[in-house]
Design an enzyme around this catalytic site. Structure first.
Site, short mmCIF file in Angstrom:
data_model
loop_
_atom_site.label_atom_id
_atom_site.label_comp_id
_atom_site.label_asym_id
_atom_site.label_seq_id
_atom_site.Cartn_x
_atom_site.Cartn_y
_atom_site.Cartn_z
N ALA A 63 31.21 -5.45 9.32
CA ALA A 63 31.89 -5.31 10.62
C ALA A 63 31.03 -6.04 11.65
CB ALA A 63 32.01 -3.83 10.97
N GLY A 103 30.80 -3.47 5.99
CA GLY A 103 32.26 -3.48 6.01
C GLY A 103 32.83 -4.51 5.06
N GLU A 106 32.97 -2.75 1.88
CA GLU A 106 34.02 -1.73 2.02
C GLU A 106 35.40 -2.34 1.93
OE1 GLU A 106 32.10 -0.22 5.66
OE2 GLU A 106 32.38 1.75 4.79
N GLU A 126 24.15 -0.42 6.25
CA GLU A 126 24.36 0.26 7.54
C GLU A 126 23.20 1.17 7.93
OE1 GLU A 126 26.57 -0.13 5.18
OE2 GLU A 126 28.56 -0.50 5.97
N1 T1G Z 1 27.97 -8.71 13.04
C1 T1G Z 1 27.80 -9.61 14.03
N2 T1G Z 1 27.00 -10.71 13.94
C2 T1G Z 1 26.34 -10.88 12.78
C3 T1G Z 1 26.46 -9.98 11.69
C4 T1G Z 1 27.32 -8.86 11.86
N3 T1G Z 1 27.51 -7.98 10.89
N4 T1G Z 1 25.67 -10.45 10.69
C5 T1G Z 1 25.10 -11.59 11.14
N5 T1G Z 1 25.51 -11.85 12.39
C6 T1G Z 1 25.12 -12.99 13.21
C7 T1G Z 1 23.64 -13.01 13.53
O1 T1G Z 1 23.38 -12.20 14.67
C8 T1G Z 1 23.42 -14.48 13.79
O2 T1G Z 1 23.94 -14.74 15.08
C9 T1G Z 1 24.36 -15.16 12.78
O3 T1G Z 1 25.35 -14.17 12.44
C10 T1G Z 1 23.65 -15.61 11.54
O4 T1G Z 1 22.92 -14.45 11.06
C11 T1G Z 1 31.93 -0.62 9.52
C12 T1G Z 1 29.37 -0.27 10.32
C13 T1G Z 1 24.97 -11.73 6.69
C14 T1G Z 1 22.92 -11.82 5.25
O5 T1G Z 1 24.12 -5.21 8.34
O6 T1G Z 1 22.21 -9.29 6.89
O7 T1G Z 1 29.64 -3.31 8.57
O8 T1G Z 1 21.88 -15.75 16.14
O9 T1G Z 1 20.69 -15.57 11.01
O10 T1G Z 1 20.15 -15.51 7.48
O11 T1G Z 1 30.81 0.28 7.71
O12 T1G Z 1 23.14 -11.94 8.95
O13 T1G Z 1 23.63 -17.21 15.09
O14 T1G Z 1 24.15 -15.94 17.22
O15 T1G Z 1 21.08 -13.37 9.81
O16 T1G Z 1 22.43 -16.46 6.76
C15 T1G Z 1 26.72 -4.34 8.23
C16 T1G Z 1 23.84 -8.01 8.79
C17 T1G Z 1 27.21 -4.34 9.63
C18 T1G Z 1 24.63 -7.41 7.63
C19 T1G Z 1 23.44 -13.67 6.86
N6 T1G Z 1 26.27 -5.67 7.88
N7 T1G Z 1 23.70 -9.44 8.63
O17 T1G Z 1 22.07 -14.00 6.95
O18 T1G Z 1 22.16 -15.52 8.99
S1 T1G Z 1 27.72 -2.74 10.15
C20 T1G Z 1 24.97 -6.00 7.99
C21 T1G Z 1 22.84 -9.96 7.69
C22 T1G Z 1 29.08 -2.45 9.18
C23 T1G Z 1 30.87 -0.89 8.51
C24 T1G Z 1 29.51 -1.03 9.07
C25 T1G Z 1 22.71 -11.44 7.70
C26 T1G Z 1 23.54 -12.15 6.62
P1 T1G Z 1 23.36 -16.00 15.94
P2 T1G Z 1 21.59 -14.69 10.23
P3 T1G Z 1 21.65 -15.46 7.49
#
Ligand code: T1G
Length: 690
Positions: A63, A103, A106, A126
């Site tokens: 998400a 998400g 999910e 999360e």
């Molecule tokens: N939401 C918004 N922006 C995100 C994002 C996310 N989930 N994940 C990454 N970004 C942005 C990040 O800020 C950066 O932005 C760009 O994408 C590249 O990221 C409902 C509640 C996916 C493995 O915790 O682990 O789902 O600086 O540099 O090294 O149950 O990003 O370019 O403007 O990290 O290739 C759960 C978090 C969310 C995964 C990619 N998901 N992200 O790594 O790129 S909560 C996460 C990562 C959720 C649901 C719940 C990594 C990546 P900018 P990056 P990367």
């Protein structure tokens, strides 16, 4: 369009196309478009099955983290769309590549079949954001796979490989093809597929597993693990009731300080790499070969960090015995990693194969990046950089690991100050994530961009600082220590100060930290500052301790005794020294509350951090936070000192600072102009992070 669809052989192939991570963004219209596209495919008589894939590098990164600071009810749309997918009368196949996280996983769980490319990674991270899987993960995963495995994945937040996912029953097949081809082949060979909603399964035995896990849960600042267990326990009951409980507890977590702090840390870490006017680190020159000058503790640690990133490194240490010790330190560290199962024997051997130990600085002539890590003495550094200027190839980056000295003075020793940058690693350099990247007055932007790219390449967190005494981290730390020392004079003792800060969440109290780092380091800084900043004296207590030859763990005693070399034991000699010193100053010692200890230490950090931002030493307040979270043991659930300033409210911060300004040593409490300006205009430090 964030969602595309094509129909092939009666299969609706739906593609998430929302760079950079295909986040299930509400504001970005991804969720609404996905729901509409799925509904249309359901209603389309020419469609007999649905496939969902991700565009670009991955299936879906989860998400949209940015959505959680808004009306959380909007997240219901994510759940609704996933529930509609699960309820589909036509089979839905998720075909994963890259990552399926949060998400994203999910979404795949709401589908009826799951395929994953062999190189993909799957996870529910999360918990690391202070959240729980809020789109059905806590209800579907324990129904699909063994509940204890499901709980471990949600509490650890770790990613697993496609092979591991197949092994635990999370996916149906590991694929080698492109996602769409893999899905179409799967449907052709296994069809006709029947819908297979996980919601119809039962989570057998989940209650016992939850109770077992709850008994071992470590209570910390993050409430998410306990809530995850509560949700998983509900998976024993009806799906809709479990989903409702999950939604309620998710909303509670999303509004918590811990989650907001962790999300701030996640986004702030990525923001730190963005420097106005700088080419993206990705376009910067790549470092192919690095060199380290100096084989001491820092030099060996830096060499290990470079080796861990699969880069070759030359370590230059003229002293033969020291060179031998550097080699032994590197070999022993790698051997320990192998023993602990963190590294294979082959990987350790490969790292050693990329290491060259040399006695002569001419060995670095071909290096792309040379990191000076000799001791903190300006003459020693000038000597190294003068030699490097003559030896290093044109275009090589000349970096200093200095933690406090003037980088511009170092750069001035060379004919190429534009190639000089600071890379301040934190000890132990192969473990600590933080690197302060110091931008000299003449550092070329392309050199800075290459340094940022290098720090990311070695898997560390880089934050850019301009030149000043202590850059960002140590400059703030000196004000934190100043207050800790004054608190000793006012009535607190070492154990109370350290315990108060550690109970609040700091990894280690300030006095224990100095005993570990070496009190002589702080002593040297105070001696220098006594000359450079005579109007800002520290308490004499730490000097009195150093004058006794007590430098902390390295001498067996500092503020504490260390009978086993590591565990601090209260020392009545030091406690008496503190009482006597207060008496000499004519101070009537008083009971100091833990709250006052935390407040004064935190406010000192916030105030100095605000000065650092307003002087442009840090680009933004969140950069200060990222430094404290990754280099100083500040709890990520608290977001960092500047985040805490906004949590308190800047009017409150200012009022408290002004209260302490009326107490002893009020001069140390002059409020930073930026804090006054923001407080008076009712703005937040966070507004400067954009
Ligand atoms: N939401 C918004 N922006 C995100 C994002 C996310 N989930 N994940 C990454 N970004 C942005 C990040 O800020 C950066 O932005 C760009 O994408 C590249 O990221 C409902 C509640 C996916 C493995 O915790 O682990 O789902 O600086 O540099 O090294 O149950 O990003 O370019 O403007 O990290 O290739 C759960 C978090 C969310 C995964 C990619 N998901 N992200 O790594 O790129 S909560 C996460 C990562 C959720 C649901 C719940 C990594 C990546 P900018 P990056 P990367």
């Amino acid at each position: 369009m964030p969602i595309r669809q094509v129909v092939t052989d009666r299969v609706a192939v739906i593609t998430l196309s929302h760079p950079p991570v295909n986040a299930l963004s509400i504001d970005g219209g991804v969720v609404a478009a996905l729901g509409e596209t799925v509904a249309a495919a359901q209603a389309d008589p020419t469609v007999s099955a649905l496939v969902i894939v991700g565009d670009g590098r991955m299936f879906c990164g989860g998400a949209d983290i940015m959505d959680f600071d808004r009306d959380l009810a909007a997240l219901d749309t994510v759940r609704d769309v996933l529930n509609r997918i699960e309820a589909s009368a036509k089979p839905v196949v998720a075909s994963i590549h890259g990552v399926a996280l949060g998400g994203g996983l999910e979404l795949a769980l709401a589908c009826h079949y799951r395929l994953a490319h062999r190189d993909s990674r799957l996870g529910l991270p999360e918990v690391s954001l202070g959240l729980l899987p809020g789109s059905g993960g806590t209800q579907r995963l324990p129904r699909l796979i063994d509940p204890s495995t499901a709980i471990e994945l949600m509490l650890s937040g770790r990613r697993i490989t496609a092979a591991q996912a197949l092994e635990v029953g999370l996916i149906d097949a590991v694929t080698e093809q492109a996602p769409i081809d893999a899905a179409l082949d799967f449907i052709r060979t296994h069809g006709p597929l029947a819908p297979r909603p996980i919601g119809r399964l039962t989570a057998d035995g989940v209650a016992a597993v939850v109770e077992e896990q709850r008994a071992t849960l470590r209570q910390g600042l993050n409430p998410a693990p306990a809530h995850i267990l509560t949700c998983v326990a509900a998976a024993a009951g009806p799906l809709d009731e479990g989903l409702a409980l999950e939604a309620r507890l998710f909303a509670e977590l999303a509004g918590s300080e811990a989650s907001r702090g962790l999300r701030h840390a996640f986004l702030g870490q990525r923001l730190a790499g963005r420097i106005p006017g700088l080419p993206a680190a990705t376009s910067a020159a790549k470092i192919g070969a690095a060199a380290v000058i100096g084989g001491g503790l820092m030099g060996a640690g830096i060499a290990l960090a470079v080796l861990d990133a699969d880069l070759p490194v030359v370590v230059v240490e003229p002293n033969e015995a020291a060179r031998g010790r550097a080699g032994a330190k590197i070999r022993d560290t790698l051997a320990r990693s192998v023993q602990k199962g963190r590294l294979t024997e082959a990987a350790a051997e490969a790292r050693l194969g990329r290491l060259t130990l040399a006695g002569d600085i001419s060995s670095v002539a071909d290096a792309d990046l040379i990191i000076e890590a000799v001791f903190e003495d300006m003459d020693a550094k000038r000597q190294v950089f003068t030699a490097l200027d003559a030896i290093a190839r044109p275009g090589a980056i000349l970096a200093s690991n200095t933690s406090t000295l003037d980088l511009d003075a170092v750069a001035a020793c060379t004919s190429r100050p534009g190639d000089v940058v600071g890379l301040h690693f934190f000890s132990p350099a192969n473990i600590m994530k933080l690197v302060e990247i110091v931008r000299g007055a003449k550092t070329d932007p392309a050199v800075l961009a290459a340094a940022l790219g290098f720090v990311k390449q070695i898997g560390k967190v880089g934050v850019v600082a301009s030149v000043c005494d202590g850059f960002i981290g140590n400059r703030i730390f000196e004000e934190y220590l100043r207050q800790a020392y004054f608190l000793l004079e006012d009535g607190a003792l070492p154990r109370q100060i350290d315990n108060a800060m550690e109970a609040w969440g700091m990894a280690m109290g300030p006095l224990r930290t100095m005993d570990m780092a070496g009190q002589d380091i702080g002593w040297n800084i105070r001696k220098r500052r006594a000359v450079e900043q005579p109007d800002r004296p520290y308490s004499r207590i730490p000097d009195l301790i150093c004058e006794m030859g007590r430098f902390g763990q390295k001498t067996g005693s500092g503020y504490y005794q260390y009978p086993d070399g590591r565990t601090p034991v209260d020392d009545p000699v030091i406690n008496q020294l503190i009482l006597d010193h207060s008496a000499e100053l004519g101070i009537q010692r008083r009971d100091i509350s833990d709250l006052e200890i935390v407040e004064r230490c935190l406010l000192a950090m916030i105030n100095e951090g605000a000065r650092i931002v307003s002087e442009g030493v840090a680009y933004r307040p969140s950069d200060v936070d990222i430094i404290y979270l990754n280099g100083y043991g500040f709890p990520a659930e608290r977001g960092g000192p500047m985040f805490q300033g906004d949590q308190m409210g800047l009017q409150t911060v200012l009022t408290k600072i002004r209260f302490y300004q009326d107490q002893r040593h009020g001069w140390a409490w002059e409020p930073a102009a930026l804090l006054v300006d923001l407080a008076e205009s009712d703005r937040r430090l966070g507004a400067l992070n954009a």
